[in-house]
Design a protein around this motif. Sequence first.
Motif, PDB file in Angstrom:
ATOM      1  N   ARG A  20       9.370 -27.971  27.714  1.00 51.09           N
ATOM      2  CA  ARG A  20       8.773 -29.268  28.010  1.00 51.09           C
ATOM      3  C   ARG A  20       8.844 -30.196  26.803  1.00 51.09           C
ATOM      4  O   ARG A  20       9.228 -31.364  26.919  1.00 51.09           O
ATOM      5  CB  ARG A  20       7.315 -29.087  28.436  1.00 51.09           C
ATOM      6  CG  ARG A  20       6.651 -30.353  28.945  1.00 51.09           C
ATOM      7  CD  ARG A  20       5.190 -30.115  29.268  1.00 51.09           C
ATOM      8  NE  ARG A  20       4.392 -29.845  28.084  1.00 51.09           N
ATOM      9  CZ  ARG A  20       3.986 -30.791  27.227  1.00 51.09           C
ATOM     10  NH1 ARG A  20       4.315 -32.046  27.417  1.00 51.09           N
ATOM     11  NH2 ARG A  20       3.244 -30.477  26.178  1.00 51.09           N
ATOM     12  N   GLU A  23      12.414 -31.400  26.165  1.00 53.37           N
ATOM     13  CA  GLU A  23      12.777 -32.488  27.081  1.00 53.37           C
ATOM     14  C   GLU A  23      12.179 -33.811  26.618  1.00 53.37           C
ATOM     15  O   GLU A  23      12.865 -34.839  26.619  1.00 53.37           O
ATOM     16  CB  GLU A  23      12.292 -32.172  28.500  1.00 53.37           C
ATOM     17  CG  GLU A  23      13.086 -31.088  29.188  1.00 53.37           C
ATOM     18  CD  GLU A  23      12.494 -30.698  30.536  1.00 53.37           C
ATOM     19  OE1 GLU A  23      11.569 -31.407  31.018  1.00 53.37           O
ATOM     20  OE2 GLU A  23      12.934 -29.689  31.083  1.00 53.37           O
ATOM     21  N   ARG A  24      10.911 -33.790  26.207  1.00 54.30           N
ATOM     22  CA  ARG A  24      10.273 -35.010  25.700  1.00 54.30           C
ATOM     23  C   ARG A  24      10.984 -35.512  24.449  1.00 54.30           C
ATOM     24  O   ARG A  24      11.185 -36.713  24.283  1.00 54.30           O
ATOM     25  CB  ARG A  24       8.800 -34.750  25.376  1.00 54.30           C
ATOM     26  CG  ARG A  24       7.928 -34.700  26.600  1.00 54.30           C
ATOM     27  CD  ARG A  24       6.477 -34.491  26.277  1.00 54.30           C
ATOM     28  NE  ARG A  24       5.953 -35.546  25.419  1.00 54.30           N
ATOM     29  CZ  ARG A  24       4.856 -35.428  24.687  1.00 54.30           C
ATOM     30  NH1 ARG A  24       4.175 -34.296  24.701  1.00 54.30           N
ATOM     31  NH2 ARG A  24       4.432 -36.418  23.938  1.00 54.30           N
ATOM     32  N   ARG A  25      11.365 -34.571  23.573  1.00 56.83           N
ATOM     33  CA  ARG A  25      12.063 -34.953  22.346  1.00 56.83           C
ATOM     34  C   ARG A  25      13.424 -35.568  22.665  1.00 56.83           C
ATOM     35  O   ARG A  25      13.830 -36.554  22.056  1.00 56.83           O
ATOM     36  CB  ARG A  25      12.242 -33.748  21.434  1.00 56.83           C
ATOM     37  CG  ARG A  25      12.818 -34.112  20.084  1.00 56.83           C
ATOM     38  CD  ARG A  25      13.151 -32.876  19.260  1.00 56.83           C
ATOM     39  NE  ARG A  25      13.636 -33.243  17.963  1.00 56.83           N
ATOM     40  CZ  ARG A  25      14.841 -33.754  17.716  1.00 56.83           C
ATOM     41  NH1 ARG A  25      15.665 -33.970  18.707  1.00 56.83           N
ATOM     42  NH2 ARG A  25      15.219 -34.062  16.495  1.00 56.83           N
ATOM     43  N   ARG A  27      14.238 -37.188  25.387  1.00 56.49           N
ATOM     44  CA  ARG A  27      13.998 -38.542  25.911  1.00 56.49           C
ATOM     45  C   ARG A  27      13.695 -39.527  24.786  1.00 56.49           C
ATOM     46  O   ARG A  27      14.193 -40.657  24.788  1.00 56.49           O
ATOM     47  CB  ARG A  27      12.860 -38.536  26.925  1.00 56.49           C
ATOM     48  CG  ARG A  27      13.332 -38.120  28.312  1.00 56.49           C
ATOM     49  CD  ARG A  27      12.202 -38.195  29.282  1.00 56.49           C
ATOM     50  NE  ARG A  27      11.437 -36.960  29.046  1.00 56.49           N
ATOM     51  CZ  ARG A  27      10.235 -36.698  29.516  1.00 56.49           C
ATOM     52  NH1 ARG A  27       9.611 -37.573  30.242  1.00 56.49           N
ATOM     53  NH2 ARG A  27       9.637 -35.570  29.263  1.00 56.49           N
ATOM     54  N   CYS A  28      12.873 -39.097  23.830  1.00 57.24           N
ATOM     55  CA  CYS A  28      12.566 -39.966  22.692  1.00 57.24           C
ATOM     56  C   CYS A  28      13.827 -40.263  21.893  1.00 57.24           C
ATOM     57  O   CYS A  28      14.046 -41.387  21.448  1.00 57.24           O
ATOM     58  CB  CYS A  28      11.522 -39.314  21.786  1.00 57.24           C
ATOM     59  SG  CYS A  28       9.847 -39.348  22.430  1.00 57.24           S
ATOM     60  N   ARG A  62       7.032 -40.107  16.769  1.00 55.34           N
ATOM     61  CA  ARG A  62       6.882 -39.184  17.905  1.00 55.34           C
ATOM     62  C   ARG A  62       7.848 -38.017  17.793  1.00 55.34           C
ATOM     63  O   ARG A  62       7.484 -36.867  18.040  1.00 55.34           O
ATOM     64  CB  ARG A  62       7.121 -39.910  19.222  1.00 55.34           C
ATOM     65  CG  ARG A  62       5.999 -40.790  19.653  1.00 55.34           C
ATOM     66  CD  ARG A  62       6.297 -41.430  20.985  1.00 55.34           C
ATOM     67  NE  ARG A  62       5.286 -42.429  21.317  1.00 55.34           N
ATOM     68  CZ  ARG A  62       5.465 -43.389  22.188  1.00 55.34           C
ATOM     69  NH1 ARG A  62       6.618 -43.489  22.841  1.00 55.34           N
ATOM     70  NH2 ARG A  62       4.513 -44.254  22.437  1.00 55.34           N
TER      71      ARG A  62
END
Length: 105
Positions: A20, A23-25, A27-28, A62
């Motif tokens: 998870r 995936e966030r990384r 996208r960032c 982030r």
Amino acid sequence: MAKFKDKRREKVSVATEIDRLEERRARCQDNLERAEFRSRKEKLSEKERQELEDEMTIINERVQKLDKELETLRGENRKNMLLSVALLVISALFYYVFIYSEEDS
């Protein structure tokens, strides 16, 4: 609300949490690349350029935060794997000493 999130995360496996966060990384990182591309290609006013730089700074922070979380989770995952291997070795030794040895007797 924060307590609910923490309780929900406790039930998630380390590997799922790593996926998870990765995936966030990603996208960032994509957002950061788009912002960098936009800053190079488009003619921006000074105000727009400053806003874009602020956005890029926030995204970089982030990404760094997610990298730290991923490093921590990977360390935890490594510990879990070592514990599993140790339990497997102990089980194999137990089997060999008590079960396999008695069959030879």
